[in-house]
Design a protein around this motif. Structure first.
Motif, PDB file in Angstrom:
ATOM      1  N   VAL A 244      35.439  16.011  59.603  1.00  0.00           N
ATOM      2  CA  VAL A 244      35.346  16.321  60.841  1.00  0.00           C
ATOM      3  C   VAL A 244      36.546  17.102  60.073  1.00  0.00           C
ATOM      4  CG1 VAL A 244      36.349  15.353  62.886  1.00  0.00           C
ATOM      5  CG2 VAL A 244      34.984  13.698  61.406  1.00  0.00           C
ATOM      6  N   ASP A 245      37.407  17.165  60.340  1.00  0.00           N
ATOM      7  CA  ASP A 245      38.471  18.717  60.133  1.00  0.00           C
ATOM      8  C   ASP A 245      38.038  20.287  59.387  1.00  0.00           C
ATOM      9  OD1 ASP A 245      40.447  16.003  60.533  1.00  0.00           O
ATOM     10  OD2 ASP A 245      41.019  16.121  58.457  1.00  0.00           O
ATOM     11  N   SER A 246      37.393  19.264  58.448  1.00  0.00           N
ATOM     12  CA  SER A 246      36.998  20.997  58.231  1.00  0.00           C
ATOM     13  C   SER A 246      35.840  21.818  59.123  1.00  0.00           C
ATOM     14  CB  SER A 246      36.268  20.872  56.667  1.00  0.00           C
ATOM     15  OG  SER A 246      35.140  20.898  56.651  1.00  0.00           O
ATOM     16  N   VAL A 247      35.304  21.288  59.943  1.00  0.00           N
ATOM     17  CA  VAL A 247      34.612  22.056  60.902  1.00  0.00           C
ATOM     18  C   VAL A 247      35.318  21.971  61.986  1.00  0.00           C
ATOM     19  CG1 VAL A 247      32.715  21.349  62.461  1.00  0.00           C
ATOM     20  CG2 VAL A 247      32.317  20.637  60.455  1.00  0.00           C
ATOM     21  N   VAL A 248      36.394  21.392  62.808  1.00  0.00           N
ATOM     22  CA  VAL A 248      36.960  21.740  63.461  1.00  0.00           C
ATOM     23  C   VAL A 248      38.176  22.647  62.776  1.00  0.00           C
ATOM     24  CG1 VAL A 248      39.395  20.742  64.419  1.00  0.00           C
ATOM     25  CG2 VAL A 248      37.413  18.974  64.229  1.00  0.00           C
TER      26      VAL A 248
ATOM     27  N   ALA B  22      21.863  20.037  56.692  1.00  0.00           N
ATOM     28  CA  ALA B  22      22.896  20.913  56.941  1.00  0.00           C
ATOM     29  C   ALA B  22      22.617  22.010  58.398  1.00  0.00           C
ATOM     30  CB  ALA B  22      22.750  21.359  55.140  1.00  0.00           C
ATOM     31  N   ARG B  23      21.295  22.074  58.488  1.00  0.00           N
ATOM     32  CA  ARG B  23      21.026  23.149  58.742  1.00  0.00           C
ATOM     33  C   ARG B  23      21.357  22.706  60.265  1.00  0.00           C
ATOM     34  NH1 ARG B  23      17.347  27.313  57.518  1.00  0.00           N
ATOM     35  NH2 ARG B  23      16.978  27.209  55.094  1.00  0.00           N
ATOM     36  N   ALA B  24      21.585  21.946  60.917  1.00  0.00           N
ATOM     37  CA  ALA B  24      21.839  21.100  61.868  1.00  0.00           C
ATOM     38  C   ALA B  24      23.367  22.105  62.640  1.00  0.00           C
ATOM     39  CB  ALA B  24      21.392  20.002  62.227  1.00  0.00           C
ATOM     40  N   VAL B  25      24.269  21.501  61.309  1.00  0.00           N
ATOM     41  CA  VAL B  25      25.575  22.104  61.242  1.00  0.00           C
ATOM     42  C   VAL B  25      25.514  23.458  61.350  1.00  0.00           C
ATOM     43  CG1 VAL B  25      27.388  22.924  60.216  1.00  0.00           C
ATOM     44  CG2 VAL B  25      26.146  20.542  59.647  1.00  0.00           C
ATOM     45  N   VAL B  26      24.931  24.216  60.779  1.00  0.00           N
ATOM     46  CA  VAL B  26      24.426  25.698  61.273  1.00  0.00           C
ATOM     47  C   VAL B  26      24.127  26.399  62.213  1.00  0.00           C
ATOM     48  CG1 VAL B  26      24.172  27.947  59.944  1.00  0.00           C
ATOM     49  CG2 VAL B  26      24.582  26.206  58.375  1.00  0.00           C
ATOM     50  N   ALA B  27      23.447  25.653  62.872  1.00  0.00           N
ATOM     51  CA  ALA B  27      22.900  25.905  64.479  1.00  0.00           C
ATOM     52  C   ALA B  27      23.231  25.219  64.956  1.00  0.00           C
ATOM     53  CB  ALA B  27      21.420  24.614  64.537  1.00  0.00           C
ATOM     54  N   VAL B  28      24.522  24.027  65.028  1.00  0.00           N
ATOM     55  CA  VAL B  28      25.096  24.099  66.261  1.00  0.00           C
ATOM     56  C   VAL B  28      26.447  25.030  66.353  1.00  0.00           C
ATOM     57  CG1 VAL B  28      26.750  21.507  65.297  1.00  0.00           C
ATOM     58  CG2 VAL B  28      25.263  21.545  67.697  1.00  0.00           C
ATOM     59  N   LEU B  29      27.380  24.776  65.608  1.00  0.00           N
ATOM     60  CA  LEU B  29      28.286  25.648  65.085  1.00  0.00           C
ATOM     61  C   LEU B  29      27.759  27.556  65.721  1.00  0.00           C
ATOM     62  CD1 LEU B  29      30.875  24.992  62.194  1.00  0.00           C
ATOM     63  CD2 LEU B  29      30.644  23.719  64.495  1.00  0.00           C
ATOM     64  N   GLU B  30      27.114  27.492  65.488  1.00  0.00           N
ATOM     65  CA  GLU B  30      26.064  28.458  65.487  1.00  0.00           C
ATOM     66  C   GLU B  30      25.876  29.295  67.485  1.00  0.00           C
ATOM     67  OE1 GLU B  30      24.689  31.845  62.475  1.00  0.00           O
ATOM     68  OE2 GLU B  30      23.269  31.777  63.863  1.00  0.00           O
TER      69      GLU B  30
ATOM     70  N   VAL C  43      35.631  23.188  69.894  1.00  0.00           N
ATOM     71  CA  VAL C  43      35.698  22.706  69.460  1.00  0.00           C
ATOM     72  C   VAL C  43      35.935  20.955  69.630  1.00  0.00           C
ATOM     73  CG1 VAL C  43      37.959  22.125  67.859  1.00  0.00           C
ATOM     74  CG2 VAL C  43      38.043  24.373  68.836  1.00  0.00           C
ATOM     75  N   GLY C  44      36.268  20.406  70.332  1.00  0.00           N
ATOM     76  CA  GLY C  44      35.617  19.454  70.785  1.00  0.00           C
ATOM     77  C   GLY C  44      34.579  19.072  70.813  1.00  0.00           C
ATOM     78  N   ILE C  45      33.528  19.997  70.870  1.00  0.00           N
ATOM     79  CA  ILE C  45      32.524  19.542  71.015  1.00  0.00           C
ATOM     80  C   ILE C  45      31.704  19.179  69.389  1.00  0.00           C
ATOM     81  CG2 ILE C  45      29.650  19.570  71.613  1.00  0.00           C
ATOM     82  CD1 ILE C  45      30.833  21.435  73.885  1.00  0.00           C
ATOM     83  N   ALA C  46      32.025  20.484  68.466  1.00  0.00           N
ATOM     84  CA  ALA C  46      31.899  20.555  67.448  1.00  0.00           C
ATOM     85  C   ALA C  46      32.599  19.018  66.491  1.00  0.00           C
ATOM     86  CB  ALA C  46      32.651  21.898  66.323  1.00  0.00           C
TER      87      ALA C  46
END
Lengths: 207, 207
Positions: free
Chosen positions: B88-92, B160-168, B183-186
């Protein structure tokens, strides 16, 4: 209503012609993506290129009208929740629509990206569109949370925006690599949105 | 290594100049997004515009080099898993990097979208980049699943692909509406990737 009054005469002809042009543009974009040419579209309808301008003053006006025609996600989502279909099925159907119509998907991604520039002519259009789409999906998620088909331990707005984001982001990956299993990944993602416990039982949780 | 041999003479000067240009381009894009002008970049370095061409033959070459410089997601993710930081911290942190550098984010979205066209000069570049990014994140998720910090009941590639997709995808929404709490949604999204039971205990699950 069967005896609804239809427009007649010149107005009706004009509305029909506009519809023909829009349908031809949709088909041209479906085949050629953003490269669809006004020349080709005019030929499909059997009109001159300047005649297109009468109905759609700029190429962007016509392309944005094509995109409006494919606004499927919000509607599919709302319908699924209203009809108590499973959310997974509705997302899979929405994703399959994208993979079946790559030209339309490419047009969407290209125009939406270009419109992030506040000076782009389509900037306001996309800002409105994203706002309306988000509102629609947020409402569907809220209803789904009340009905117990959506996990209620996370904020509805966050889940809704994550759904929109993941589908848009997956489109991007798939366009750069058609072997990406967009439908399968969307399905996995959506399974995580179902209430964690008793996933198939419709058990209700309050956040 | 302290006595590593450094390039000398003309080659070293040339490498330094290239680095100065790239840094100036990064700053110009950070401020102005895709509208950053070669004229402005050349002025920041104090060279002529044709001199830029010696190092970066086309504007696209320079802009793609700027994007390479900000490839943060894969690295941040890999580091977090390796160092047992919370995901969570790294994605934030990755998301905050995006909101702190909107010009760079806009450049990425615009170029990546334009490159979905197979005839675009950057098509191959982005195909490779998405492939490398996916491989990096998939590997991090697999390690995270083994270490029990990632849910293991879903396929690593899908997560993994969902993480990349959601951030993009969230970047796109945020660019069209800066009030979107990216940031909150991520953060909410990433919490769903932690193992469903015993989220803070590092409990291991096998899919």
């Amino acid at each position: 209503m069967t005896n609804e009054r239809k427009p007649r005469g010149p107005y009706r002809k004009s509305a029909q012609r506009r519809e023909q042009i829009l349908q031809a543009a949709y088909e041209a974009v479906d085949e050629h993506g953003e490269r669809a040419s006004l020349h080709d579209i005019a030929q499909r309808v059997g009109v001159t290129q300047p005649a297109l301008t009468y109905y759609f003053p700029t190429r962007d006006d016509l392309l944005l009208a094509v995109l409006e025609r494919r606004d499927v996600l919000g509607k599919a989502f709302g319908r699924a929740v209203a009809e108590r279909e499973t959310i997974v099925d509705s997302v899979v159907a929405g994703t399959r629509f994208v993979t079946d119509h790559p030209g339309i998907a490419k047009l969407h991604v290209t125009l939406a990206a270009a419109a992030t520039d506040p000076e782009s002519p389509a900037h306001g259009y996309f800002a409105d569109r994203y706002r309306a789409l988000a509102a629609e999906v947020i409402q569907a998620v809220e209803e789904g949370q009340r009905a117990g088909v959506f996990r209620a331990d996370q904020p509805a707005e966050h889940l809704a925006r994550a759904v929109v984001a993941v589908l848009e982001g997956l489109q991007m990956q798939w366009m750069h690599d058609p072997t990406v299993d967009m439908v399968g990944i969307a399905e996995t993602f959506t399974r995580m949105l179902v209430p964690p416990a008793g996933a198939d039982g419709g058990e209700q949780r309050e956040g």
